[in-house]
Design an enzyme around this catalytic site. Structure first.
Site, PDB file in Angstrom:
ATOM      1  N   ASP A 191      19.458 -13.714  -9.785  1.00 19.52           N
ATOM      2  CA  ASP A 191      20.106 -13.224  -8.571  1.00 19.52           C
ATOM      3  C   ASP A 191      20.580 -11.803  -8.892  1.00 19.52           C
ATOM      4  OD1 ASP A 191      21.844 -12.494  -6.589  1.00 19.52           O
ATOM      5  OD2 ASP A 191      23.031 -14.345  -6.635  1.00 19.52           O
TER       6      ASP A 191
ATOM      7  N   GLN B  30       6.691 -10.256  -0.624  1.00 20.15           N
ATOM      8  CA  GLN B  30       5.375  -9.780  -0.186  1.00 20.15           C
ATOM      9  C   GLN B  30       4.698  -8.934  -1.268  1.00 20.15           C
ATOM     10  OE1 GLN B  30       5.159  -6.661   2.677  1.00 20.15           O
ATOM     11  NE2 GLN B  30       3.153  -7.267   3.452  1.00 20.15           N
TER      12      GLN B  30
ATOM     13  N   TYR C  37      19.413  -0.597   6.628  1.00 20.97           N
ATOM     14  CA  TYR C  37      18.290  -0.548   5.689  1.00 20.97           C
ATOM     15  C   TYR C  37      18.079   0.889   5.221  1.00 20.97           C
ATOM     16  CZ  TYR C  37      13.427  -1.250   4.095  1.00 20.97           C
ATOM     17  OH  TYR C  37      12.268  -1.310   3.369  1.00 20.97           O
TER      18      TYR C  37
ATOM     19  N   GLY D  60      12.518 -10.133  -7.266  1.00 18.93           N
ATOM     20  CA  GLY D  60      11.919 -10.379  -5.952  1.00 18.93           C
ATOM     21  C   GLY D  60      10.434 -10.675  -6.074  1.00 18.93           C
TER      22      GLY D  60
ATOM     23  N   ILE E 144      15.260 -15.403  -6.505  1.00 18.18           N
ATOM     24  CA  ILE E 144      16.282 -16.434  -6.260  1.00 18.18           C
ATOM     25  C   ILE E 144      15.642 -17.641  -5.585  1.00 18.18           C
ATOM     26  CG2 ILE E 144      18.389 -15.034  -6.181  1.00 18.18           C
ATOM     27  CD1 ILE E 144      18.064 -15.020  -3.098  1.00 18.18           C
ATOM     28  N   ARG E 145      14.362 -17.490  -5.224  1.00 23.86           N
ATOM     29  CA  ARG E 145      13.663 -18.629  -4.637  1.00 23.86           C
ATOM     30  C   ARG E 145      12.963 -19.416  -5.746  1.00 23.86           C
ATOM     31  NH1 ARG E 145      10.564 -15.377  -0.044  1.00 23.86           N
ATOM     32  NH2 ARG E 145      10.921 -13.692  -1.514  1.00 23.86           N
TER      33      ARG E 145
HETATM   34  N1  SER Z   1       8.083  -2.506   6.003  1.00 25.54           N
HETATM   35  C1  SER Z   1       9.469  -2.193   5.985  1.00 25.54           C
HETATM   36  C2  SER Z   1      10.163  -2.733   7.167  1.00 25.54           C
HETATM   37  O1  SER Z   1       9.542  -2.809   8.200  1.00 25.54           O
HETATM   38  C3  SER Z   1       9.678  -0.705   5.951  1.00 25.54           C
HETATM   39  O2  SER Z   1       9.873  -0.310   4.663  1.00 25.54           O
HETATM   40  O3  SER Z   1      11.301  -3.036   7.086  1.00 25.54           O
END
Ligand code: SER
Length: 318
Positions: free
Chosen positions: A53, A12, A142, A8, A35-36
Site C-alpha cells: 500500500d 492498466q 488529478y 500498481g 493493494i489488490r
Molecule cells: N488516461 C488518464 C485519464 O483519463 C489521463 O492521464 O484520467
C-alpha cells in the site's frame, strides 16, 4: 535497472509493463506489487508479488529492502474522473504515495519512474502542439497531483540526487487490462461495445480531440526513458509523449472500416466532458524525440486493426 519494483502492478499499465520488464530483466528481478489480490495463476506462474500500500512508507521500504530493489516504477494512482469524485483520497494516494516512494528512493538509493499525464495541463495551456515547457494550471484534483508530482520529482533529483524520470502519458489504449475512472477510457470501452453490440454510447462529444497511445508504445516509452543516457537529458520528469490524436467520431470511423455496421451515439457526461475540454488537443513531444529517441510505432489505423484482432480472440474465449 537490475532489480525492479512496480507499484500498481495490477492496473492498466502495470499488467503489461511487468510482463515486458520480466522478459527483459528476468522474472525473479521484477517484483509486482499492488493493494489488490492477483489471480491465483499470476501468483503461481509469474515472478514475485508483494502486497504494498503506497500510502504506507514502511511497506514500500520493506519490499525494497527485502528484494534489494534499485528501480521503482511507481504506477499506483487514481485516474482523473474518479479523482474528481474522491479528491481527498486522490491527494492521499497520488501525492502521498509518490512522496513515500521518493523518500524510500532517497534513503535506499533507487531510481524512480513516475507517469504524469496530459491531465497536468489546464484550459489556459496552448491546446495545439502543446509545448514541453508551458503554462500548467489544471483545474482538476488529478491535474493538481500530476503537476505537483512533476515538481516533486524534479526537486528530489535537484536536492537529493534521486534519479527520477517520467513521461506525460496521453490516453492509453490496450486489449489486456481495462483502465478505470479515466476521461480517456471511452477509447478502450468503444472496442468492447463495437465487437459485442456494434453500438456504443460515448460519454464525450463527437468532436472532443485528445492525444492517445497504444499500450506497446506506452511500455516502450516507460522503459526507454529509464534506460536513457543521463548526459543527454535536459528534462528528466514529465516528457510530453504522444502517438496519435483523434476525436470519438474519427475513432468510430476507423472502427467502421472493420465493423461496417458499427453505430456510435453521444451522451456527454458533464464531469468527464469538462475535464477533457481542459486538456490539450495534441502534444509536441520533440523533447522526448531529441533527448532519448522517442518514436511511437502505432498510429490510429494500425492501433485499431491490432485492437480488433486481439479483442476478437479474447472475447471468443470468454
Ligand atoms: N488516461 C488518464 C485519464 O483519463 C489521463 O492521464 O484520467
Amino acid at each position: 535497472m537490475e532489480r525492479i519494483l512496480v507499484t500498481g502492478a495490477l492496473g492498466q499499465i502495470g499488467s503489461e509493463l511487468v510482463a515486458e520488464l520480466r522478459n527483459s530483466y528476468g522474472s525473479e528481478n521484477v517484483v509486482a506489487s499492488d493493494i489488490r489480490v492477483p489471480r491465483a495463476e499470476f501468483l503461481r506462474t509469474d515472478g514475485p508479488f508483494e502486497y504494498v500500500d503506497c500510502t504506507n512508507q514502511d511497506q514500500i521500504q520493506e519490499a525494497v529492502v527485502r528484494h534489494r530493489i534499485d528501480t521503482i516504477y511507481h504506477l499506483a494512482a487514481l485516474l482523473s474522473a474518479v479523482a474528481e469524485e474522491k479528491p481527498q483520497q486522490a491527494w492521499e494516494i497520488n501525492m502521498g504515495g509518490l512522496f513515500h516512494v521518493l523518500e524510500v528512493a532517497r534513503k535506499l538509493g533507487c531510481s524512480v519512474f513516475t507517469p504524469s499525464s496530459i491531465g497536468a495541463f489546464g484550459s489556459e495551456t496552448p491546446k495545439d502542439l502543446t509545448p514541453q515547457d508551458t503554462l500548467q494550471r489544471p483545474s482538476t484534483m488529478y491535474g493538481v497531483t500530476k503537476v505537483a508530482g512533476e515538481l516533486l520529482c524534479d526537486y528530489y533529483y535537484e536536492r537529493f540526487g534521486v534519479d527520477t524520470r517520467g513521461v506525460r502519458f496521453p490516453g492509453i489504449i490496450s486489449h489486456v487490462a481495462q483502465p478505470g475512472g479515466g476521461t480517456t477510457d471511452y477509447a478502450v470501452e468503444i472496442f468492447y461495445q463495437a465487437l459485442r453490440y456494434e453500438h456504443f454510447t460515448c460519454f464525450l462529444t463527437a468532436e472532443t480531440r485528445l492525444d492517445m497511445m497504444y499500450m506497446p508504445d506506452a511500455i516502450r516509452a516507460a522503459v526507454k526513458v529509464m534506460e536513457a543516457e543521463p548526459g543527454r537529458l535536459v528534462h528528466r520528469n514529465a516528457f510530453n509523449v504522444t502517438a496519435m490524436n483523434f476525436t470519438p467520431e474519427e475513432l468510430a470511423d476507423a472502427i467502421r472500416a472493420h465493423i461496417p455496421g458499427f453505430v456510435i451515439e453521444y451522451d456527454p457526461d458533464p464531469v468527464r466532458q469538462k475535464i477533457a475540454d481542459s486538456w490539450p488537443n495534441s502534444l509536441d513531444d520533440s523533447s522526448a524525440r531529441s533527448e532519448w529517441d522517442w518514436q511511437p510505432q502505432y498510429d490510429l489505423e494500425s492501433m485499431v486493426a491490432d485492437m480488433i484482432d486481439n479483442l476478437r480472440r479474447k472475447l471468443k474465449n470468454e
